[in-house]
Design a protein around this motif. Sequence first.
Motif: not given
Length: 254
Positions: A158, A172, A174, A178
């Motif tokens: 993160e 943002d 989201s 990942r």
Amino acid sequence: MIFRIFEEKLELARAAAVQASTAIRDAITERGLARIVAATGSSQFEFLEALTASARIDWQRVELFHLDEYIGIPMTHPASFCRYLQERLIDKTGITMTHLLNGAADPTEIIHRASESIETSPIDVTFAGIGENGHLAFNDPPANFETNDSYIIVNLDEACRRQQVGEGWFADLSAVPRQAISMSIRQILKSRAIISVVPHARKAQAVRACFEGPVSPMAPASILRTHVRATIYLDKQSAALLSPATLSALAASG
């Protein structure tokens, strides 16, 4: 390992570019070709601008390798590191020998092709930054110090993903992928020379963790301390949290 600390980032960038251009020219003189790895991100803007302005590099004799790329991001995306390198390095110099990591393609195939290419002979110089979480390339903590694979698929933590938002690459959290393809730690360390450009106050905690704490997968860039020809370029802001004892030792080393 050598540290060089400058008053501000432009001075830092120009000095790093002088060393980088010398390393490239020397490799071309000695071997007829310079094999380089380029980093991306906002911390590299001024360095790449200074490097590409060098008039004494035969860029047709430079072979460029890619450090890392998001999985699932096409080359047209504003955050694509392929796009970054195309706009900030390739287009400005006319480099034709490139090995970019296409984030929109099959990661397994991309890793296979890039690994085959990079393993043919040593890299002359690798340009690298250090992330706000201490990452080296996209090797977030805890980094894999053991794999001998040249490129690997990594999970982005993160803190890393928030850095990308903070730098303005994504709207943002989201929107930040990942996973990514990253050059491995051991492959980075195989480079004949490493030039790490690390300006900005937001890197100060990572700099302290990597260069005052233990060499550890939890501070991935700390591994640079084991490389005999690594030069770390800091400005006063990124070096701000280093202790007086460390600063004194760094002054003696650089």
